[in-house]
Design a protein around this motif. Structure first.
Motif, mmCIF file in Angstrom:
data_model
loop_
_atom_site.group_PDB
_atom_site.id
_atom_site.type_symbol
_atom_site.label_atom_id
_atom_site.label_comp_id
_atom_site.label_asym_id
_atom_site.label_seq_id
_atom_site.Cartn_x
_atom_site.Cartn_y
_atom_site.Cartn_z
ATOM 1 N N PRO A 1 0.797 -1.239 0.000
ATOM 2 C CA PRO A 1 0.000 0.000 0.000
ATOM 3 C C PRO A 1 0.828 1.287 0.000
ATOM 4 C CG PRO A 1 -0.903 -1.569 1.557
ATOM 5 C CD PRO A 1 0.393 -2.155 1.059
ATOM 6 N N ASP A 2 2.036 1.232 0.563
ATOM 7 C CA ASP A 2 2.866 2.433 0.593
ATOM 8 C C ASP A 2 3.822 2.524 -0.609
ATOM 9 O OD1 ASP A 2 4.553 0.369 1.276
ATOM 10 O OD2 ASP A 2 5.373 1.354 3.066
ATOM 11 N N TYR A 3 3.687 1.588 -1.551
ATOM 12 C CA TYR A 3 4.516 1.528 -2.756
ATOM 13 C C TYR A 3 6.005 1.354 -2.463
ATOM 14 C CZ TYR A 3 0.315 3.441 -4.951
ATOM 15 O OH TYR A 3 -0.968 3.667 -5.364
ATOM 16 N N ALA A 4 6.335 0.837 -1.292
ATOM 17 C CA ALA A 4 7.738 0.655 -0.940
ATOM 18 C C ALA A 4 8.323 -0.607 -1.573
ATOM 19 C CB ALA A 4 7.906 0.598 0.574
ATOM 20 N N HIS A 5 7.500 -1.639 -1.728
ATOM 21 C CA HIS A 5 7.982 -2.913 -2.257
ATOM 22 C C HIS A 5 7.004 -3.448 -3.300
ATOM 23 C CE1 HIS A 5 11.058 -3.276 0.857
ATOM 24 N NE2 HIS A 5 10.150 -2.769 1.665
ATOM 25 N N ALA A 6 7.559 -4.132 -4.293
ATOM 26 C CA ALA A 6 6.739 -4.784 -5.306
ATOM 27 C C ALA A 6 7.248 -6.208 -5.478
ATOM 28 C CB ALA A 6 6.813 -4.046 -6.628
ATOM 29 N N LYS A 7 6.346 -7.166 -5.353
ATOM 30 C CA LYS A 7 6.672 -8.570 -5.570
ATOM 31 C C LYS A 7 6.282 -8.889 -7.011
ATOM 32 C CE LYS A 7 5.690 -11.314 -2.211
ATOM 33 N NZ LYS A 7 4.979 -12.228 -1.302
ATOM 34 N N VAL A 8 7.272 -9.258 -7.814
ATOM 35 C CA VAL A 8 7.065 -9.512 -9.236
ATOM 36 C C VAL A 8 7.118 -11.021 -9.460
ATOM 37 C CG1 VAL A 8 7.888 -9.044 -11.571
ATOM 38 C CG2 VAL A 8 8.206 -7.329 -9.777
ATOM 39 N N HIS A 9 5.995 -11.595 -9.904
ATOM 40 C CA HIS A 9 5.912 -13.029 -10.172
ATOM 41 C C HIS A 9 6.275 -13.261 -11.633
ATOM 42 C CE1 HIS A 9 3.923 -13.853 -6.339
ATOM 43 N NE2 HIS A 9 3.336 -12.687 -6.528
ATOM 44 N N TYR A 10 7.212 -14.199 -11.864
ATOM 45 C CA TYR A 10 7.672 -14.466 -13.224
ATOM 46 C C TYR A 10 7.693 -15.969 -13.485
ATOM 47 C CZ TYR A 10 12.152 -16.040 -11.397
ATOM 48 O OH TYR A 10 13.127 -16.743 -10.744
ATOM 49 N N SER A 11 7.660 -16.326 -14.751
ATOM 50 C CA SER A 11 7.888 -17.699 -15.173
ATOM 51 C C SER A 11 8.840 -17.649 -16.364
ATOM 52 C CB SER A 11 6.575 -18.392 -15.549
ATOM 53 O OG SER A 11 5.990 -17.760 -16.660
ATOM 54 N N VAL A 12 9.462 -18.786 -16.651
ATOM 55 C CA VAL A 12 10.426 -18.842 -17.751
ATOM 56 C C VAL A 12 9.964 -19.852 -18.786
ATOM 57 C CG1 VAL A 12 12.426 -18.099 -16.415
ATOM 58 C CG2 VAL A 12 11.847 -20.499 -16.486
ATOM 59 N N LEU A 13 10.198 -19.536 -20.038
ATOM 60 C CA LEU A 13 9.870 -20.468 -21.112
ATOM 61 C C LEU A 13 10.982 -21.477 -21.303
ATOM 62 C CD1 LEU A 13 8.352 -17.949 -23.664
ATOM 63 C CD2 LEU A 13 7.138 -19.530 -22.173
ATOM 64 N N THR A 14 12.208 -21.010 -21.266
ATOM 65 C CA THR A 14 13.367 -21.900 -21.370
ATOM 66 C C THR A 14 14.394 -21.456 -20.341
ATOM 67 O OG1 THR A 14 14.405 -20.490 -23.035
ATOM 68 C CG2 THR A 14 13.061 -22.312 -23.839
ATOM 69 N N GLY A 15 15.224 -22.374 -19.903
ATOM 70 C CA GLY A 15 16.289 -22.030 -18.973
ATOM 71 C C GLY A 15 15.961 -22.421 -17.544
ATOM 72 N N ASP A 16 16.896 -22.133 -16.675
ATOM 73 C CA ASP A 16 16.786 -22.483 -15.266
ATOM 74 C C ASP A 16 16.112 -21.358 -14.494
ATOM 75 O OD1 ASP A 16 17.134 -23.610 -12.763
ATOM 76 O OD2 ASP A 16 19.261 -23.080 -12.623
ATOM 77 N N PRO A 17 14.977 -21.644 -13.832
ATOM 78 C CA PRO A 17 14.274 -20.581 -13.100
ATOM 79 C C PRO A 17 15.081 -20.006 -11.938
ATOM 80 C CG PRO A 17 13.046 -22.666 -13.002
ATOM 81 C CD PRO A 17 14.253 -22.902 -13.814
ATOM 82 N N VAL A 18 15.934 -20.824 -11.323
ATOM 83 C CA VAL A 18 16.729 -20.333 -10.189
ATOM 84 C C VAL A 18 17.767 -19.324 -10.671
ATOM 85 C CG1 VAL A 18 18.324 -21.008 -8.359
ATOM 86 C CG2 VAL A 18 16.346 -22.452 -8.876
ATOM 87 N N LYS A 19 18.477 -19.673 -11.745
ATOM 88 C CA LYS A 19 19.486 -18.744 -12.287
ATOM 89 C C LYS A 19 18.828 -17.483 -12.834
ATOM 90 C CE LYS A 19 23.072 -22.050 -13.264
ATOM 91 N NZ LYS A 19 24.006 -22.610 -14.227
ATOM 92 N N THR A 20 17.660 -17.641 -13.445
ATOM 93 C CA THR A 20 16.927 -16.481 -13.943
ATOM 94 C C THR A 20 16.547 -15.561 -12.794
ATOM 95 O OG1 THR A 20 16.054 -17.748 -15.810
ATOM 96 C CG2 THR A 20 14.886 -15.729 -15.222
ATOM 97 N N GLY A 21 16.088 -16.153 -11.688
ATOM 98 C CA GLY A 21 15.739 -15.369 -10.500
ATOM 99 C C GLY A 21 16.932 -14.633 -9.938
ATOM 100 N N GLU A 22 18.084 -15.303 -9.924
ATOM 101 C CA GLU A 22 19.304 -14.646 -9.449
ATOM 102 C C GLU A 22 19.644 -13.456 -10.336
ATOM 103 O OE1 GLU A 22 22.233 -17.730 -9.502
ATOM 104 O OE2 GLU A 22 21.427 -18.725 -7.712
ATOM 105 N N GLY A 23 19.539 -13.647 -11.643
ATOM 106 C CA GLY A 23 19.832 -12.556 -12.577
ATOM 107 C C GLY A 23 18.861 -11.401 -12.417
ATOM 108 N N LEU A 24 17.573 -11.719 -12.271
ATOM 109 C CA LEU A 24 16.574 -10.657 -12.105
ATOM 110 C C LEU A 24 16.766 -9.913 -10.794
ATOM 111 C CD1 LEU A 24 13.388 -12.459 -13.448
ATOM 112 C CD2 LEU A 24 14.540 -10.506 -14.484
#
Length: 123
Positions: free
Chosen positions: A48-71
């Motif tokens: 509500p205070d716009y301090a944090h945003a949780k962004v939900h993502y999925s990947v089509l190809t590749g490792d989701p853990v490494k993608t999360g680290e990169g993001l």
């Protein structure tokens, strides 16, 4: 004294949608991290205070853990890009979370197809 109703009651949803659109464009066009491949942003939740945003993502190809680290490592760069695009007082800190919904949907579809095939075989 009664509180005046907000003129934009869905403002947090509008901000979240705009963040999602802008982030998708920033990731596709400006992020050069090789760990981040074909990413789909499933949704954004803003506090509500716009301090944090949780962004939900999925990947089509590749490792989701490494993608999360990169993001998550590029979160500051992406936040800076949002700061230039959004016209709000506080640009939220970004937290990327892997969304397993597409995987679960695929698994459920496979189970349903298997059940239908076995039912048709029995008939």
């Amino acid at each position: 004294m009664a509180r005046k109703p907000s003129s934009t009651p869905n403002r947090s949803y509008q901000v979240a949608d705009q963040i999602q659109r802008d982030l998708a464009e920033l990731i596709a066009r400006e992020l050069k991290d090789p760990r981040v491949g074909m990413v789909t942003l499933q949704g954004v939740e803003v506090t509500p205070d716009y301090a944090h945003a949780k962004v939900h993502y999925s990947v089509l190809t590749g490792d989701p853990v490494k993608t999360g680290e990169g993001l998550n490592q590029a979160a500051g760069f992406l936040r800076n890009g949002l700061f230039k695009r959004l016209h709000i007082h506080t640009v939220p800190t970004l937290h990327f979370v892997y969304d397993r919904t597409p995987e679960r949907a695929s698994d459920m579809n496979a189970l349903i197809a298997k059940a239908v095939a076995s039912k048709a075989k029995d008939d």
